[in-house]
Design an enzyme around this catalytic site. Structure first.
Site, PDB file in Angstrom:
ATOM      1  N   HIS A   3       0.860  -1.196   0.000  1.00 32.22           N
ATOM      2  CA  HIS A   3       0.000   0.000   0.000  1.00 32.22           C
ATOM      3  C   HIS A   3       0.895   1.245   0.000  1.00 32.22           C
ATOM      4  O   HIS A   3       1.603   1.524   0.971  1.00 32.22           O
ATOM      5  CB  HIS A   3      -0.932  -0.028   1.217  1.00 32.22           C
ATOM      6  CG  HIS A   3      -2.096   0.904   1.098  1.00 32.22           C
ATOM      7  ND1 HIS A   3      -3.384   0.549   1.440  1.00 32.22           N
ATOM      8  CD2 HIS A   3      -2.170   2.187   0.674  1.00 32.22           C
ATOM      9  CE1 HIS A   3      -4.202   1.574   1.236  1.00 32.22           C
ATOM     10  NE2 HIS A   3      -3.470   2.591   0.772  1.00 32.22           N
ATOM     11  N   LEU A   4       0.826   1.951  -1.102  1.00 25.38           N
ATOM     12  CA  LEU A   4       1.638   3.148  -1.314  1.00 25.38           C
ATOM     13  C   LEU A   4       1.506   4.144  -0.161  1.00 25.38           C
ATOM     14  O   LEU A   4       0.397   4.385   0.324  1.00 25.38           O
ATOM     15  CB  LEU A   4       1.157   3.809  -2.611  1.00 25.38           C
ATOM     16  CG  LEU A   4       1.884   5.054  -3.104  1.00 25.38           C
ATOM     17  CD1 LEU A   4       3.296   4.718  -3.554  1.00 25.38           C
ATOM     18  CD2 LEU A   4       1.093   5.688  -4.251  1.00 25.38           C
ATOM     19  N   HIS A   5       2.619   4.701   0.255  1.00 24.99           N
ATOM     20  CA  HIS A   5       2.584   5.752   1.281  1.00 24.99           C
ATOM     21  C   HIS A   5       3.795   6.649   1.121  1.00 24.99           C
ATOM     22  O   HIS A   5       4.912   6.173   0.960  1.00 24.99           O
ATOM     23  CB  HIS A   5       2.511   5.163   2.686  1.00 24.99           C
ATOM     24  CG  HIS A   5       3.555   4.123   2.989  1.00 24.99           C
ATOM     25  ND1 HIS A   5       3.508   2.837   2.488  1.00 24.99           N
ATOM     26  CD2 HIS A   5       4.676   4.179   3.732  1.00 24.99           C
ATOM     27  CE1 HIS A   5       4.554   2.152   2.935  1.00 24.99           C
ATOM     28  NE2 HIS A   5       5.281   2.942   3.673  1.00 24.99           N
ATOM     29  N   GLN A   6       3.544   7.931   1.145  1.00 23.22           N
ATOM     30  CA  GLN A   6       4.622   8.922   1.029  1.00 23.22           C
ATOM     31  C   GLN A   6       4.974   9.439   2.426  1.00 23.22           C
ATOM     32  O   GLN A   6       4.115   9.958   3.130  1.00 23.22           O
ATOM     33  CB  GLN A   6       4.190  10.084   0.135  1.00 23.22           C
ATOM     34  CG  GLN A   6       5.172  11.243   0.093  1.00 23.22           C
ATOM     35  CD  GLN A   6       5.530  11.665  -1.319  1.00 23.22           C
ATOM     36  OE1 GLN A   6       6.364  11.061  -1.983  1.00 23.22           O
ATOM     37  NE2 GLN A   6       4.857  12.674  -1.810  1.00 23.22           N
TER      38      GLN A   6
END
Ligand SMILES: [Zn+2]
Length: 196
Positions: free
Chosen positions: A143-146
């Site tokens: 799950h993409l997270h910046q």
């Protein structure tokens, strides 16, 4: 990783204890990576913290802001005080999987997070970035997270961070509340929604 490495129980989420001992620890985020034997494993989709978090209340999920396509969540194992993450609601692993609307809000929300931090804690600089894929060091690769990490002069080695964090109001719940207030105030100015 050895058997005696401490892995924090997510049941206590959000933690009310001092986070100092977690700084720079490689086992961060392993609370979502356990199988029934307590060993790190690949996360199952239903266990994804970035899918589960928005389903909780802002307080319980440590959510600082909810947009239309993305949200801001506190990092349970911060690199530094005030470490925030911007995540899409959609369970995708790579930034290339975002559609144009998601991508715009993802990056716009990152700049909004910087403005929020400027208001709340006046950092001297920021580290912003995404680890995409397990090989690149992503703690929750699915799950993409910046990461948006505020930095202050003098925090670059370990001891000043320890000294500083012990004298700052760093409870994640308090930090979340301060950020949430600033997000609510600043989001409209940035043309971003408040889906609360
Ligand atoms: Zn997810």
């Amino acid at each position: 990783m050895t058997d005696d490495v401490r892995i924090d129980d997510p049941a206590g989420f959000p933690p009310q204890e001092d986070t100092v001992e977690r700084l720079w620890t490689p086992q961060r985020m392993t609370y979502v990576l356990r199988n029934t034997e307590g060993r790190p494993t690949k996360p199952k989709s239903k266990e994804c913290p970035f899918c589960v978090g928005p389903k909780k209340s802002d307080e319980d999920g440590l959510i600082a802001w909810r947009g239309t396509h993305v949200f801001a969540i506190m990092n349970l194992y911060p690199y530094n005080v005030g470490h925030l993450m911007i995540c899409p609601y959609r369970h995708v692993g790579f930034i290339t999987e975002l559609d144009d609307d998601e991508l715009f809000e993802f990056e716009k929300a990152t700049t909004l997070a910087m403005k929020v931090m400027e208001t709340v804690s006046h950092p001297d600089g920021y580290n912003i970035g995404i680890n995409q894929g397990e090989v690149a060091g992503a703690g929750v690769a699915a799950h993409l997270h910046q990461h948006v990490v505020p930095r202050w002069n003098g925090d670059a080695n370990f001891m000043p961070i320890v000294a500083e964090t012990r004298t700052m109001p760093i409870l994640l719940s308090d930090q979340r509340a301060a950020y949430a207030e600033a997000f609510t105030r600043l989001a409209p100015q940035s043309g971003l929604p408040l889906d609360r």
